[in-house]
Design a protein around this motif. Structure first.
Motif, PDB file in Angstrom:
ATOM      1  N   LYS A 353       0.877  -1.172   0.000  1.00 29.66           N
ATOM      2  CA  LYS A 353       0.000   0.000   0.000  1.00 29.66           C
ATOM      3  C   LYS A 353       0.915   1.224   0.000  1.00 29.66           C
ATOM      4  O   LYS A 353       1.480   1.589   1.033  1.00 29.66           O
ATOM      5  CB  LYS A 353      -0.936  -0.031   1.200  1.00 29.66           C
ATOM      6  CG  LYS A 353      -1.905  -1.226   1.163  1.00 29.66           C
ATOM      7  CD  LYS A 353      -2.840  -1.235   2.340  1.00 29.66           C
ATOM      8  CE  LYS A 353      -3.933  -2.283   2.166  1.00 29.66           C
ATOM      9  NZ  LYS A 353      -3.426  -3.654   2.207  1.00 29.66           N
ATOM     10  N   VAL A 354       1.056   1.815  -1.170  1.00 22.14           N
ATOM     11  CA  VAL A 354       2.042   2.868  -1.402  1.00 22.14           C
ATOM     12  C   VAL A 354       1.351   4.227  -1.444  1.00 22.14           C
ATOM     13  O   VAL A 354       0.377   4.413  -2.182  1.00 22.14           O
ATOM     14  CB  VAL A 354       2.796   2.634  -2.729  1.00 22.14           C
ATOM     15  CG1 VAL A 354       3.820   3.734  -2.969  1.00 22.14           C
ATOM     16  CG2 VAL A 354       3.468   1.266  -2.719  1.00 22.14           C
ATOM     17  N   ALA A 485     -11.842  -0.500   5.212  1.00 26.12           N
ATOM     18  CA  ALA A 485     -11.945  -1.425   4.080  1.00 26.12           C
ATOM     19  C   ALA A 485     -10.625  -1.526   3.331  1.00 26.12           C
ATOM     20  O   ALA A 485     -10.191  -2.624   2.952  1.00 26.12           O
ATOM     21  CB  ALA A 485     -13.057  -0.967   3.139  1.00 26.12           C
ATOM     22  N   LEU A 486      -9.951  -0.396   3.110  1.00 26.33           N
ATOM     23  CA  LEU A 486      -8.685  -0.413   2.378  1.00 26.33           C
ATOM     24  C   LEU A 486      -7.563  -1.015   3.216  1.00 26.33           C
ATOM     25  O   LEU A 486      -6.647  -1.642   2.682  1.00 26.33           O
ATOM     26  CB  LEU A 486      -8.314   1.004   1.932  1.00 26.33           C
ATOM     27  CG  LEU A 486      -9.213   1.613   0.855  1.00 26.33           C
ATOM     28  CD1 LEU A 486      -8.774   3.038   0.538  1.00 26.33           C
ATOM     29  CD2 LEU A 486      -9.210   0.765  -0.414  1.00 26.33           C
ATOM     30  N   ALA A 487      -7.621  -0.823   4.541  1.00 29.53           N
ATOM     31  CA  ALA A 487      -6.604  -1.431   5.407  1.00 29.53           C
ATOM     32  C   ALA A 487      -6.703  -2.956   5.370  1.00 29.53           C
ATOM     33  O   ALA A 487      -5.691  -3.653   5.470  1.00 29.53           O
ATOM     34  CB  ALA A 487      -6.762  -0.920   6.833  1.00 29.53           C
ATOM     35  N   GLY A 491      -5.424  -6.733  -1.919  1.00 30.75           N
ATOM     36  CA  GLY A 491      -4.743  -6.424  -3.167  1.00 30.75           C
ATOM     37  C   GLY A 491      -3.651  -5.387  -2.975  1.00 30.75           C
ATOM     38  O   GLY A 491      -3.186  -5.119  -1.864  1.00 30.75           O
ATOM     39  N   THR A 492      -3.251  -4.780  -4.076  1.00 26.08           N
ATOM     40  CA  THR A 492      -2.186  -3.774  -4.103  1.00 26.08           C
ATOM     41  C   THR A 492      -2.824  -2.402  -4.254  1.00 26.08           C
ATOM     42  O   THR A 492      -3.804  -2.242  -4.990  1.00 26.08           O
ATOM     43  CB  THR A 492      -1.229  -4.056  -5.275  1.00 26.08           C
ATOM     44  OG1 THR A 492      -0.751  -5.401  -5.155  1.00 26.08           O
ATOM     45  CG2 THR A 492      -0.059  -3.099  -5.280  1.00 26.08           C
ATOM     46  N   LEU A 493      -2.256  -1.419  -3.568  1.00 22.27           N
ATOM     47  CA  LEU A 493      -2.871  -0.093  -3.530  1.00 22.27           C
ATOM     48  C   LEU A 493      -1.807   0.979  -3.705  1.00 22.27           C
ATOM     49  O   LEU A 493      -0.744   0.927  -3.078  1.00 22.27           O
ATOM     50  CB  LEU A 493      -3.590   0.089  -2.183  1.00 22.27           C
ATOM     51  CG  LEU A 493      -4.227   1.434  -1.872  1.00 22.27           C
ATOM     52  CD1 LEU A 493      -5.388   1.712  -2.819  1.00 22.27           C
ATOM     53  CD2 LEU A 493      -4.737   1.460  -0.433  1.00 22.27           C
ATOM     54  N   LEU A 503      -3.603   8.155   5.758  1.00 22.39           N
ATOM     55  CA  LEU A 503      -2.303   7.638   5.316  1.00 22.39           C
ATOM     56  C   LEU A 503      -1.642   6.800   6.396  1.00 22.39           C
ATOM     57  O   LEU A 503      -1.047   5.753   6.117  1.00 22.39           O
ATOM     58  CB  LEU A 503      -1.382   8.794   4.923  1.00 22.39           C
ATOM     59  CG  LEU A 503      -1.748   9.578   3.658  1.00 22.39           C
ATOM     60  CD1 LEU A 503      -0.729  10.685   3.418  1.00 22.39           C
ATOM     61  CD2 LEU A 503      -1.831   8.664   2.444  1.00 22.39           C
ATOM     62  N   ASN A 504      -1.739   7.247   7.648  1.00 25.49           N
ATOM     63  CA  ASN A 504      -1.113   6.499   8.733  1.00 25.49           C
ATOM     64  C   ASN A 504      -1.746   5.134   8.932  1.00 25.49           C
ATOM     65  O   ASN A 504      -1.077   4.172   9.305  1.00 25.49           O
ATOM     66  CB  ASN A 504      -1.181   7.306  10.036  1.00 25.49           C
ATOM     67  CG  ASN A 504      -0.084   8.345  10.112  1.00 25.49           C
ATOM     68  OD1 ASN A 504       1.012   8.136   9.631  1.00 25.49           O
ATOM     69  ND2 ASN A 504      -0.385   9.479  10.710  1.00 25.49           N
ATOM     70  N   ALA A 505      -3.051   5.050   8.684  1.00 24.98           N
ATOM     71  CA  ALA A 505      -3.750   3.782   8.896  1.00 24.98           C
ATOM     72  C   ALA A 505      -3.513   2.793   7.760  1.00 24.98           C
ATOM     73  O   ALA A 505      -3.648   1.581   7.963  1.00 24.98           O
ATOM     74  CB  ALA A 505      -5.252   4.038   9.044  1.00 24.98           C
ATOM     75  N   ILE A 506      -3.149   3.280   6.564  1.00 26.18           N
ATOM     76  CA  ILE A 506      -3.124   2.415   5.390  1.00 26.18           C
ATOM     77  C   ILE A 506      -1.727   2.169   4.848  1.00 26.18           C
ATOM     78  O   ILE A 506      -1.362   1.039   4.529  1.00 26.18           O
ATOM     79  CB  ILE A 506      -4.015   3.025   4.275  1.00 26.18           C
ATOM     80  CG1 ILE A 506      -5.485   2.985   4.714  1.00 26.18           C
ATOM     81  CG2 ILE A 506      -3.840   2.278   2.965  1.00 26.18           C
ATOM     82  CD1 ILE A 506      -6.406   3.698   3.782  1.00 26.18           C
ATOM     83  N   ALA A 507      -0.914   3.227   4.720  1.00 25.30           N
ATOM     84  CA  ALA A 507       0.334   3.137   3.957  1.00 25.30           C
ATOM     85  C   ALA A 507       1.336   2.178   4.586  1.00 25.30           C
ATOM     86  O   ALA A 507       1.553   2.193   5.798  1.00 25.30           O
ATOM     87  CB  ALA A 507       0.964   4.521   3.804  1.00 25.30           C
ATOM     88  N   SER A 508       1.953   1.340   3.750  1.00 25.13           N
ATOM     89  CA  SER A 508       3.072   0.504   4.188  1.00 25.13           C
ATOM     90  C   SER A 508       4.395   1.027   3.619  1.00 25.13           C
ATOM     91  O   SER A 508       5.468   0.599   4.046  1.00 25.13           O
ATOM     92  CB  SER A 508       2.871  -0.947   3.754  1.00 25.13           C
ATOM     93  OG  SER A 508       2.791  -1.047   2.336  1.00 25.13           O
ATOM     94  N   ARG A 509       4.304   1.943   2.635  1.00 25.14           N
ATOM     95  CA  ARG A 509       5.497   2.570   2.063  1.00 25.14           C
ATOM     96  C   ARG A 509       5.108   3.948   1.551  1.00 25.14           C
ATOM     97  O   ARG A 509       4.012   4.123   1.004  1.00 25.14           O
ATOM     98  CB  ARG A 509       6.061   1.715   0.923  1.00 25.14           C
ATOM     99  CG  ARG A 509       7.296   2.310   0.243  1.00 25.14           C
ATOM    100  CD  ARG A 509       8.103   1.242  -0.499  1.00 25.14           C
ATOM    101  NE  ARG A 509       7.369   0.575  -1.539  1.00 25.14           N
ATOM    102  CZ  ARG A 509       7.598   0.749  -2.860  1.00 25.14           C
ATOM    103  NH1 ARG A 509       8.513   1.594  -3.276  1.00 25.14           N
ATOM    104  NH2 ARG A 509       6.907   0.073  -3.746  1.00 25.14           N
TER     105      ARG A 509
END
Length: 659
Positions: A353-354, A485-487, A491-493, A503-509
């Motif tokens: 999740k970028v 839902a997105l967290a 798939g790829t995001l 952003l803090n809840a979802i992003a991995s990069r």
């Protein structure tokens, strides 16, 4: 009092938006106005601004107080440049300076015989111009426009060359330059990038007037809101605290009302059983009649109203893509002579999740659209991995909806034949139910259009989602549901968003886009900011500094000369042999008993206060409600300080078991 709304009501087409609304704003206030899409937040802001009349109630404003409203509808056809439009905020100072120039010409014509009244008038106007910082207005325009992301070239471009989001920034610039006494902000962060958001945060924090703001950005609300006004089911509830206080207090009130209702129902059932049992017993006739009258007079407690409907969004597990669903290699992109990218590359791995971050104009949206496959480029290669299916959500998709279609027709237009039987159920998950599906797109609010666009995007599962500002126009609850839902999405995001909590809840990069270059940072947005601050600063914030060379080190408590072992913090008295240990133990027990008594008293007071606050009649007087809520906060803080002391004393008062 700067601005006051008293008993305000408003209805549209037989539907009551709100009634009996009371709200008061004073200088320095920061009030967040929240509620689901369509409850009337923008209408209430327009009434507060004096642009719309209420059906009932009264709006009053302090004499000479200036009220500024950030509008959501901007005329895109206005002439002039960005700088010229922003400078309109100082039209009154321009008129003042023009009058001064005219007086200077008259004084020059008068020569050595200048009339006294002319000189006095000139001095008075000159003083007014200086008092209002008239000679610094050009510098102020430059500073505000730069803070909002307009570089030197952009400030000279015509307004007609900018999108609606950038025009909103110009309107915000004008408001900040006017410096009104009351600032009414309708989604002010919607079109700001993250650097502009940080600048706006600092500017708003320094603003001295009152602010009433509508926003879905929880980080923004958490930072600025001192009170939260929730518009729900036609009523306005004001919470005398910030965002986190409101969340806890709202849930606590609902729980207390529900508990009081259940308790009342139990007592009513007991009374009814007594009446039924002794109705025909002559010796109990007086008691039965007394209870019948009491029941007739009883004011029943209604069940707490449920909150607004929430999206039921759960993304189905998509088909598995290859290990590298998306890759850019040696991408060159230019708009005319302006080169955006010269040979950049980016790999997006399966399940990542970028988040793309950086200032506006750096090329984030260009990169996102190239990744989505909707924007051509001059050189390089976009590689789509095995079994990768890309779905793209763009900001302009709201404008791409066809106004003449109904909600159902708009969804059906892009749906496959086999999807048609489930279209209504899918729309129901996005809060379009019953007659809502027959609404024309043209009458939908911004939030409803955003929900419809998302419903179209997510009708069929895709294993690569590319999202450009997906939370714009959504209310706070819808943002939270989309975030969850997105967290959980497998798939790829890849996404762009200005919502820091999102952003803090979802992003991995995080991929920073700046000056045509990409820099990658593992983790979420906070981790990215920590890396930008540098290891030295992060370390100094995370760990205590070591003593400087030559500085005297602190002795350990047990090594301080003259200190008894029983006085060492954290050491139990029972570790000291003999009579001294027994005395310490007795003193600790006495202190513990006194503290337990004090805690019991405070807890009883807190319970009584909480019971009073659960009474809806208390909140009929907002001042009384605020006072009681403040008392409850003080008690909670007092108890929070007493509990650790109780734990410490309980440990000291416990005799050590024989070894």
């Amino acid at each position: 009092m700067t601005l006051r709304l008293a008993r305000i009501s408003r209805a549209f087409g037989g539907r009551t938006l709100f009634e009996g609304v009371d709200l008061e704003l004073r200088s320095g206030d920061r009030v967040a106005l929240i509620g689901a899409n369509g409850v009337g937040k923008t209408t209430l802001l327009r009434i507060a601004a004096g642009l719309e009349a209420p059906d009932a109630g009264e709006r009053s404003c302090a004499r000479a107080a200036r009220v500024g409203l950030l509008r959501q509808e901007i005329d895109p056809g206005r002439p002039g440049s960005v700088r010229e439009e922003a400078a309109r905020a100082f039209a009154h100072l321009d008129a003042l300076e023009a009058e001064l120039r005219q007086l200077e010409a008259e004084i020059a014509r008068a020569g050595t015989h200048v009339p006294g009244d002319l000189a006095e008038r000139y001095d008075a106007l000159q003083a007014r111009l200086v008092q209002q910082d008239g000679y610094t207005r050009e510098a102020r325009v430059e500073r505000v426009l730069e803070g909002l992301g307009f570089d030197a070239a952009a400030r000279e471009r015509p307004l007609t060359s900018f999108s609606g989001g950038w025009l909103m920034r110009v309107e915000l610039a004008k408001l900040l330059l006017i410096e009104p006494d009351v600032l009414l902000l309708d989604e002010p962060t919607n079109h700001l990038d993250l650097p502009s958001l940080e600048w706006f945060d600092e500017t708003l924090a320094a603003f001295r007037g009152a602010v009433l703001m509508v926003s879905h950005d929880r980080a923004f609300l958490r930072r600025h809101a001192q009170r939260v006004a929730e518009l729900e089911n036609g009523r306005l509830t004001v919470y005398p605290g910030g965002w986190d206080f409101m969340l806890a207090e709202r849930e606590r009130r609902r729980e207390q009302i529900e508990a009081a209702r259940r308790n009342q129902d139990r007592k009513v059932a007991e009374t009814e059983r007594f009446i039924e049992r002794f109705r025909y017993k002559e010796s109990k006739a007086r008691q039965v009649q007394s209870r019948v009258k009491a029941l007739a007079k009883l004011e029943r407690i209604d069940a707490p109203e449920a909150g607004p409907r929430r999206l039921r969004l759960k993304l189905p597990a998509p088909a598995r893509a290859g290990a590298l669903p998306l890759e850019l290699v040696g991408i060159h992109k230019a708009y005319g002579e302006a080169v955006v990218y010269r040979g950049v590359g980016l790999q997006v791995r399966r399940g990542e999740k970028v988040a793309l971050v950086g200032p506006n104009g750096a090329g984030k949206s260009t990169l996102l659209r190239i990744l989505a496959g909707v924007l051509p480029f001059e050189a390089g290669e976009r590689r789509l991995g095995h079994n990768a299916h890309v779905a793209f959500y763009a900001q302009h998709q709201l404008e791409a909806l066809t106004p003449s279609r109904t909600v159902l027709e708009e969804l059906a237009h892009d749906a496959a034949l086999e999807d048609h039987p489930r279209l209504r159920g899918h729309l129901g998950a996005f809060l379009f139910s019953g007659d809502d599906v027959a609404k024309k797109v043209s009458v939908l609010s911004g939030g409803e259009k955003a929900r419809l666009a998302l419903a179209k995007l997510l009708l069929r599962p895709s294993n690569v989602l590319v999202l450009d500002e997906p939370t714009n126009h959504l209310d706070v609850q819808a943002c939270e549901v989309l975030e969850d839902a997105l967290a959980a999405y497998r798939g790829t995001l890849v996404l762009i968003s200005h919502d820091r909590d999102f952003l803090n809840a979802i992003a991995s990069r995080v991929v920073e886009v700046r000056a045509g270059q990409l820099r990658e940072f593992p983790g979420n947005y906070d981790a990215y900011l920590a890396r930008l601050r540098g290891p030295a600063e992060s370390a100094s914030q995370a760990t205590p500094q070591a003593p400087r060379s030559g500085a005297r080190s602190e002795a350990k408590p047990s090594e301080v000369p003259g200190r008894k072992p029983s006085e060492v913090p954290g050491r139990k008295p029972s570790e000291v042999p003999g009579r001294e240990a027994r005395r310490e133990l007795a003193r600790a027990k006495r202190r513990l008993e006194r503290l337990e008594g004090e805690i019991a008293e405070r807890e009883a007071e807190l319970e009584a206060l909480s019971f009073r606050l659960a009474d809806p009649a208390v909140w009929a007087d907002p001042e009384q409600g605020r006072r009681l809520a403040a008392d409850r906060e003080t008690l909670q803080a007092t108890l929070a300080g007493l509990y650790p002391e109780w734990e410490r004393l309980a440990l000291e008062a416990e005799p050590e078991a024989p070894g």
